[in-house]
Design a protein around this motif. Sequence first.
Motif, PDB file in Angstrom:
ATOM      1  N   LEU A   1       2.634   4.013   2.595  1.00 38.32           N
ATOM      2  CA  LEU A   1       3.430   2.833   2.950  1.00 38.32           C
ATOM      3  C   LEU A   1       4.920   3.147   2.883  1.00 38.32           C
ATOM      4  N   MET A   2       5.286   4.048   1.982  1.00 39.19           N
ATOM      5  CA  MET A   2       6.689   4.472   1.909  1.00 39.19           C
ATOM      6  C   MET A   2       7.117   5.178   3.194  1.00 39.19           C
ATOM      7  N   GLY A   3       6.158   5.640   3.991  1.00 38.41           N
ATOM      8  CA  GLY A   3       6.463   6.196   5.299  1.00 38.41           C
ATOM      9  C   GLY A   3       6.495   5.148   6.393  1.00 38.41           C
ATOM     10  N   ILE A   4       5.819   4.025   6.174  1.00 38.40           N
ATOM     11  CA  ILE A   4       5.790   2.943   7.170  1.00 38.40           C
ATOM     12  C   ILE A   4       7.100   2.160   7.156  1.00 38.40           C
ATOM     13  N   TRP A   5       7.613   1.808   5.959  1.00 40.78           N
ATOM     14  CA  TRP A   5       8.839   0.999   5.893  1.00 40.78           C
ATOM     15  C   TRP A   5       9.995   1.608   6.665  1.00 40.78           C
ATOM     16  N   PRO A   6      10.249   2.922   6.556  1.00 38.73           N
ATOM     17  CA  PRO A   6      11.365   3.467   7.337  1.00 38.73           C
ATOM     18  C   PRO A   6      11.166   3.305   8.854  1.00 38.73           C
ATOM     19  N   PHE A   7       9.931   3.353   9.326  1.00 38.45           N
ATOM     20  CA  PHE A   7       9.691   3.106  10.753  1.00 38.45           C
ATOM     21  C   PHE A   7      10.060   1.666  11.117  1.00 38.45           C
TER      22      PHE A   7
ATOM     23  N   GLY B   1       4.052  -2.976  21.048  1.00 42.35           N
ATOM     24  CA  GLY B   1       2.973  -2.104  20.574  1.00 42.35           C
ATOM     25  C   GLY B   1       3.362  -1.317  19.337  1.00 42.35           C
ATOM     26  N   THR B   2       4.636  -0.925  19.241  1.00 42.98           N
ATOM     27  CA  THR B   2       5.102  -0.222  18.041  1.00 42.98           C
ATOM     28  C   THR B   2       4.955  -1.134  16.832  1.00 42.98           C
ATOM     29  N   GLY B   3       5.362  -2.376  16.971  1.00 47.94           N
ATOM     30  CA  GLY B   3       5.216  -3.339  15.871  1.00 47.94           C
ATOM     31  C   GLY B   3       3.766  -3.566  15.494  1.00 47.94           C
ATOM     32  N   ILE B   4       2.906  -3.662  16.494  1.00 48.14           N
ATOM     33  CA  ILE B   4       1.479  -3.883  16.230  1.00 48.14           C
ATOM     34  C   ILE B   4       0.880  -2.680  15.509  1.00 48.14           C
ATOM     35  N   LEU B   5       1.218  -1.468  15.949  1.00 50.74           N
ATOM     36  CA  LEU B   5       0.706  -0.257  15.286  1.00 50.74           C
ATOM     37  C   LEU B   5       1.178  -0.185  13.831  1.00 50.74           C
ATOM     38  N   LEU B   6       2.439  -0.501  13.607  1.00 49.87           N
ATOM     39  CA  LEU B   6       2.951  -0.480  12.237  1.00 49.87           C
ATOM     40  C   LEU B   6       2.288  -1.555  11.377  1.00 49.87           C
ATOM     41  N   LEU B   7       2.043  -2.721  11.952  1.00 51.05           N
ATOM     42  CA  LEU B   7       1.343  -3.780  11.228  1.00 51.05           C
ATOM     43  C   LEU B   7      -0.077  -3.351  10.869  1.00 51.05           C
ATOM     44  N   LEU B   8      -0.792  -2.791  11.820  1.00 44.81           N
ATOM     45  CA  LEU B   8      -2.174  -2.344  11.566  1.00 44.81           C
ATOM     46  C   LEU B   8      -2.213  -1.249  10.501  1.00 44.81           C
ATOM     47  N   ALA B   9      -1.283  -0.312  10.588  1.00 43.21           N
ATOM     48  CA  ALA B   9      -1.234   0.755   9.578  1.00 43.21           C
ATOM     49  C   ALA B   9      -0.943   0.175   8.198  1.00 43.21           C
ATOM     50  N   THR B  10      -0.034  -0.776   8.128  1.00 40.13           N
ATOM     51  CA  THR B  10       0.306  -1.406   6.849  1.00 40.13           C
ATOM     52  C   THR B  10      -0.888  -2.161   6.275  1.00 40.13           C
ATOM     53  N   VAL B  11      -1.532  -2.969   7.089  1.00 43.67           N
ATOM     54  CA  VAL B  11      -2.690  -3.739   6.626  1.00 43.67           C
ATOM     55  C   VAL B  11      -3.809  -2.791   6.185  1.00 43.67           C
TER      56      VAL B  11
ATOM     57  N   LEU C   1      -3.535   0.342   5.054  1.00 48.09           N
ATOM     58  CA  LEU C   1      -3.184   1.019   3.802  1.00 48.09           C
ATOM     59  C   LEU C   1      -3.248   0.063   2.613  1.00 48.09           C
ATOM     60  N   VAL C   2      -2.763  -1.150   2.781  1.00 47.32           N
ATOM     61  CA  VAL C   2      -2.835  -2.134   1.692  1.00 47.32           C
ATOM     62  C   VAL C   2      -4.304  -2.423   1.365  1.00 47.32           C
ATOM     63  N   GLY C   3      -5.119  -2.618   2.394  1.00 49.31           N
ATOM     64  CA  GLY C   3      -6.545  -2.865   2.173  1.00 49.31           C
ATOM     65  C   GLY C   3      -7.220  -1.721   1.443  1.00 49.31           C
ATOM     66  N   TYR C   4      -6.929  -0.497   1.859  1.00 50.81           N
ATOM     67  CA  TYR C   4      -7.493   0.684   1.206  1.00 50.81           C
ATOM     68  C   TYR C   4      -7.073   0.747  -0.262  1.00 50.81           C
ATOM     69  N   GLY C   5      -5.783   0.578  -0.518  1.00 54.95           N
ATOM     70  CA  GLY C   5      -5.295   0.661  -1.894  1.00 54.95           C
ATOM     71  C   GLY C   5      -5.864  -0.426  -2.785  1.00 54.95           C
TER      72      GLY C   5
END
Length: 175
Positions: free
Chosen positions: A54-60, A120-130, A132-136
């Motif tokens: 997630l620390m890699g997602i926020w900078p994006f 689409g960039t926003g959607i991809l970042l949202l999906l990646a965030t959700v 990773l949060v779900g996994y953690g």
Amino acid sequence: MIKTISLFTLWLAFMGYGFFLAPPDHPDTLDLIGRLIRGPWQGINPLVIALFNLMGIWPFIYTAVVLVDGRGQKLPGWLFAAGGFLLGAFALIPYLALRRPNPTFQGPLDWGLRIWEWRGTGILLLLATVGLVGYGVTQGNWADFWHQWQTRRFIHLMSIVFLSTDPTISLTFGG
């Protein structure tokens, strides 16, 4: 002016806390960082894996905002966005402190900015965030994470930087 002083005070507080008050460094920190980057992840708490990624997602997310916003600023936004990939809030807070309101974008969007502005960039970042949060949250060991947070500088500071670079918190100050 109050925003600038407040953000620089917060930045100095983070720096002071990180260097002088955070838990001590752990001898295997570099090995842990290497394993988080390259794998294997066996034996690493999924909460730590999720947080690190997630620390890699926020900078994006910030890059998508800062590149367009930075066009109208005295200091180039891309410089702080790039620093955010390595230093998180330690690089982004000075930008938020120094930026001035920039309500309208001037000039054409080149192909690079179009990618960052693309829905689409926003959607991809949202999906990646959700994801990773779900996994953690579902796979992580909270007791172990709490112990690591109390005893490992890297985990401790990574958690604080993550919370301080959360766009919902930081954009409030960015005004």
